[in-house]
Design a protein around this motif. Sequence first.
Motif, PDB file in Angstrom:
ATOM      1  N   GLY A  91       1.219  -1.156  -0.177  1.00 36.30           N
ATOM      2  CA  GLY A  91      -0.127  -0.074   0.126  1.00 36.30           C
ATOM      3  C   GLY A  91       0.773   1.381  -0.332  1.00 36.30           C
ATOM      4  O   GLY A  91       2.061   1.013  -0.101  1.00 36.30           O
ATOM      5  N   GLY A 129       1.701   3.014   2.168  1.00 37.50           N
ATOM      6  CA  GLY A 129       3.181   2.991   3.099  1.00 37.50           C
ATOM      7  C   GLY A 129       4.689   2.797   2.593  1.00 37.50           C
ATOM      8  O   GLY A 129       5.411   3.189   3.064  1.00 37.50           O
ATOM      9  N   SER A 172       5.931   3.294  -0.019  1.00 33.59           N
ATOM     10  CA  SER A 172       6.506   4.526  -1.071  1.00 33.59           C
ATOM     11  C   SER A 172       6.739   6.049  -0.116  1.00 33.59           C
ATOM     12  O   SER A 172       7.080   6.747  -1.011  1.00 33.59           O
ATOM     13  CB  SER A 172       5.577   4.833  -2.005  1.00 33.59           C
ATOM     14  OG  SER A 172       5.547   3.881  -3.078  1.00 33.59           O
ATOM     15  N   ILE A 183       6.320  10.246  -1.358  1.00 37.17           N
ATOM     16  CA  ILE A 183       5.404  10.431  -1.537  1.00 37.17           C
ATOM     17  C   ILE A 183       4.412  10.084  -0.479  1.00 37.17           C
ATOM     18  O   ILE A 183       4.220   9.162   0.013  1.00 37.17           O
ATOM     19  CB  ILE A 183       4.448   9.011  -2.769  1.00 37.17           C
ATOM     20  CG1 ILE A 183       5.523   9.169  -4.196  1.00 37.17           C
ATOM     21  CG2 ILE A 183       3.535   8.868  -3.286  1.00 37.17           C
ATOM     22  CD1 ILE A 183       5.478   8.338  -4.921  1.00 37.17           C
ATOM     23  N   PRO A 184       3.499  11.220  -0.713  1.00 36.20           N
ATOM     24  CA  PRO A 184       2.732  10.939   1.050  1.00 36.20           C
ATOM     25  C   PRO A 184       1.412  10.028   0.097  1.00 36.20           C
ATOM     26  O   PRO A 184       1.053   9.993  -0.839  1.00 36.20           O
ATOM     27  CB  PRO A 184       2.227  12.359   0.192  1.00 36.20           C
ATOM     28  CG  PRO A 184       2.180  12.592  -0.151  1.00 36.20           C
ATOM     29  CD  PRO A 184       3.464  11.994  -1.233  1.00 36.20           C
ATOM     30  N   ASN A 193      -0.906   0.478  -5.335  1.00 40.87           N
ATOM     31  CA  ASN A 193       0.169   1.812  -5.466  1.00 40.87           C
ATOM     32  C   ASN A 193      -0.032   1.873  -7.265  1.00 40.87           C
ATOM     33  O   ASN A 193      -0.452   0.731  -7.746  1.00 40.87           O
ATOM     34  CB  ASN A 193       1.109   2.094  -5.094  1.00 40.87           C
ATOM     35  CG  ASN A 193       1.697   1.852  -3.385  1.00 40.87           C
ATOM     36  OD1 ASN A 193       0.334   2.329  -2.724  1.00 40.87           O
ATOM     37  ND2 ASN A 193       2.867   1.943  -3.352  1.00 40.87           N
ATOM     38  N   ILE A 194      -0.204   2.875  -7.613  1.00 44.02           N
ATOM     39  CA  ILE A 194      -0.352   3.864  -9.147  1.00 44.02           C
ATOM     40  C   ILE A 194       0.917   4.231  -9.644  1.00 44.02           C
ATOM     41  O   ILE A 194       0.951   5.289 -10.380  1.00 44.02           O
ATOM     42  CB  ILE A 194      -1.605   4.649  -8.944  1.00 44.02           C
ATOM     43  CG1 ILE A 194      -1.287   6.150  -8.540  1.00 44.02           C
ATOM     44  CG2 ILE A 194      -2.457   3.097  -9.131  1.00 44.02           C
ATOM     45  CD1 ILE A 194      -2.502   6.474  -8.831  1.00 44.02           C
ATOM     46  N   ASP A 195       2.360   4.373  -8.492  1.00 43.69           N
ATOM     47  CA  ASP A 195       3.533   4.954  -9.044  1.00 43.69           C
ATOM     48  C   ASP A 195       4.880   4.386  -9.140  1.00 43.69           C
ATOM     49  O   ASP A 195       5.392   4.659 -10.024  1.00 43.69           O
ATOM     50  CB  ASP A 195       3.400   5.274  -7.572  1.00 43.69           C
ATOM     51  CG  ASP A 195       4.174   4.144  -6.205  1.00 43.69           C
ATOM     52  OD1 ASP A 195       4.113   3.276  -6.923  1.00 43.69           O
ATOM     53  OD2 ASP A 195       4.083   5.060  -5.391  1.00 43.69           O
ATOM     54  N   VAL A 239       4.593   0.555  10.194  1.00 45.02           N
ATOM     55  CA  VAL A 239       4.813   1.523  11.346  1.00 45.02           C
ATOM     56  C   VAL A 239       3.640   1.854  12.267  1.00 45.02           C
ATOM     57  O   VAL A 239       4.494   2.354  13.666  1.00 45.02           O
ATOM     58  CB  VAL A 239       4.563   3.214  11.134  1.00 45.02           C
ATOM     59  CG1 VAL A 239       6.752   2.923  10.091  1.00 45.02           C
ATOM     60  CG2 VAL A 239       4.325   3.913  10.490  1.00 45.02           C
TER      61      VAL A 239
HETATM   62  P1  NAD Z   1      -2.820   3.035   2.917  1.00 42.50           P
HETATM   63  O1  NAD Z   1      -4.134   1.223   2.747  1.00 42.50           O
HETATM   64  O2  NAD Z   1      -1.795   2.539   1.383  1.00 42.50           O
HETATM   65  O3  NAD Z   1      -1.941   3.370   4.042  1.00 42.50           O
HETATM   66  C1  NAD Z   1      -0.699   3.265   4.636  1.00 42.50           C
HETATM   67  C2  NAD Z   1      -0.540   2.714   5.461  1.00 42.50           C
HETATM   68  O4  NAD Z   1       1.100   2.761   4.925  1.00 42.50           O
HETATM   69  C3  NAD Z   1      -0.495   2.758   7.131  1.00 42.50           C
HETATM   70  O5  NAD Z   1      -0.980   2.409   7.817  1.00 42.50           O
HETATM   71  C4  NAD Z   1       0.457   4.306   7.495  1.00 42.50           C
HETATM   72  O6  NAD Z   1       0.714   3.620   8.890  1.00 42.50           O
HETATM   73  C5  NAD Z   1       1.245   3.155   6.586  1.00 42.50           C
HETATM   74  N1  NAD Z   1       2.840   3.841   6.397  1.00 42.50           N
HETATM   75  C6  NAD Z   1       3.278   4.945   6.718  1.00 42.50           C
HETATM   76  N2  NAD Z   1       4.638   4.713   6.791  1.00 42.50           N
HETATM   77  C7  NAD Z   1       4.947   4.309   6.252  1.00 42.50           C
HETATM   78  C8  NAD Z   1       6.782   3.961   5.963  1.00 42.50           C
HETATM   79  N3  NAD Z   1       7.577   4.395   5.176  1.00 42.50           N
HETATM   80  N4  NAD Z   1       7.012   2.084   6.185  1.00 42.50           N
HETATM   81  C9  NAD Z   1       6.086   1.431   6.533  1.00 42.50           C
HETATM   82  N5  NAD Z   1       4.387   1.245   6.666  1.00 42.50           N
HETATM   83  C10 NAD Z   1       4.038   3.095   6.537  1.00 42.50           C
HETATM   84  O7  NAD Z   1      -3.522   3.628   2.653  1.00 42.50           O
HETATM   85  P2  NAD Z   1      -3.863   5.383   2.204  1.00 42.50           P
HETATM   86  O8  NAD Z   1      -2.840   6.348   1.888  1.00 42.50           O
HETATM   87  O9  NAD Z   1      -5.439   6.114   2.311  1.00 42.50           O
HETATM   88  O10 NAD Z   1      -3.962   5.038   0.551  1.00 42.50           O
HETATM   89  C11 NAD Z   1      -5.675   4.818  -0.269  1.00 42.50           C
HETATM   90  C12 NAD Z   1      -5.150   3.996  -1.543  1.00 42.50           C
HETATM   91  O11 NAD Z   1      -4.525   4.693  -2.645  1.00 42.50           O
HETATM   92  C13 NAD Z   1      -4.513   2.822  -1.949  1.00 42.50           C
HETATM   93  O12 NAD Z   1      -4.452   2.318  -2.393  1.00 42.50           O
HETATM   94  C14 NAD Z   1      -3.098   3.481  -1.546  1.00 42.50           C
HETATM   95  O13 NAD Z   1      -1.781   2.374  -2.134  1.00 42.50           O
HETATM   96  C15 NAD Z   1      -3.346   4.390  -2.916  1.00 42.50           C
HETATM   97  N6  NAD Z   1      -2.362   5.525  -2.872  1.00 42.50           N
HETATM   98  C16 NAD Z   1      -1.036   4.892  -3.332  1.00 42.50           C
HETATM   99  C17 NAD Z   1      -0.172   5.905  -3.202  1.00 42.50           C
HETATM  100  C18 NAD Z   1       1.166   5.269  -4.518  1.00 42.50           C
HETATM  101  O14 NAD Z   1       1.198   4.785  -5.191  1.00 42.50           O
HETATM  102  N7  NAD Z   1       2.103   5.632  -3.761  1.00 42.50           N
HETATM  103  C19 NAD Z   1       0.111   7.358  -2.667  1.00 42.50           C
HETATM  104  C20 NAD Z   1      -1.468   7.090  -2.061  1.00 42.50           C
HETATM  105  C21 NAD Z   1      -2.541   6.055  -1.927  1.00 42.50           C
END
Ligand code: NAD
Length: 252
Positions: free
Chosen positions: A28, A30, A32, A37-38, A107-109, A220
Amino acid sequence: MRSQEVNNKLTQAAELIKDSKHTTAFTGAGISVESGIPPFRGENGLWSKFDPIFLDLGYFFKHPDESWQLIKKIFYDSFAQAEPNAAHYALAQLEQRGLLQAIITQNIDNLHQRAGSKNVIEYHGTTQTLTCTHCGRRYQASTKFLNDLPPKCESCSGLLKPDFVFFGEAIPELAQSRSLQEAEIADVFILIGTTGEVQPASMIPIIAKKNHAKIIEINVEKSNYTDSITDIFLNGKATEIMRNLLAIYLTN
Ligand code: NAD
Ligand code: ZN
């Protein structure tokens, strides 16, 4: 110094993965975060700055200019600056060593692919391509389209939409069926950086557990999974835990 308890859990996780015939990672936002990427949720999440309505399918069709300005800013300008981190690379290494068979990512990154992972199921689609909402023609998301918003189809002038899943849109069929298949056959699921709050994605690890997969979780903080289906909770940053996990195989 890592505590003995953390070391023990890491060793247990490494052994589960080594003994497994089929291991799948489920990632998920987290994973990234350390690439800059927030996530969407939480204190510094994107939804604390932007109203997610611009990713609603109905809103997008009514306000394509406004939606596309934000889509470009968030998913193209800022994602393009991000590089894969040690957790993405460690997963690619595990696959190369025959210890990981697939990644299902929400993720879509594109960072798993850029780190070298081959078998990646993109549950929520991708930013890499755009599809015409009128005739269905597909394009690479190149600057040619992104510099002239909203992007239009070269064949029919229809509005182009990025191929990631919007609110109100179905999961791509192939991604859904391949993910269900993973949940059926995997002996081990490794959950990394996911809350388990996003439907229907959150069901995949639960189905895997019902089919007797062992669940290793890296986060985390606790998620919806931690006290319900997780067998081994590795509490920490994705890069740190994945580096340490990989190191166990490199030194043995
Ligand atoms: P999510 O369910 O993806 O949650 C993020 C999780 O990451 C949380 O549980 C948090 O505790 C954990 N986390 C934060 N930093 C971390 C680290 N350094 N190491 C390990 N874990 C860590 O929730 P969302 O952000 O609400 O996303 C919703 C949807 O949107 C998901 O499908 C997600 O993949 C997508 N999204 C994708 C991206 C991307 O492509 N990078 C970015 C934002 C959201
Ligand atoms: Zn078209």
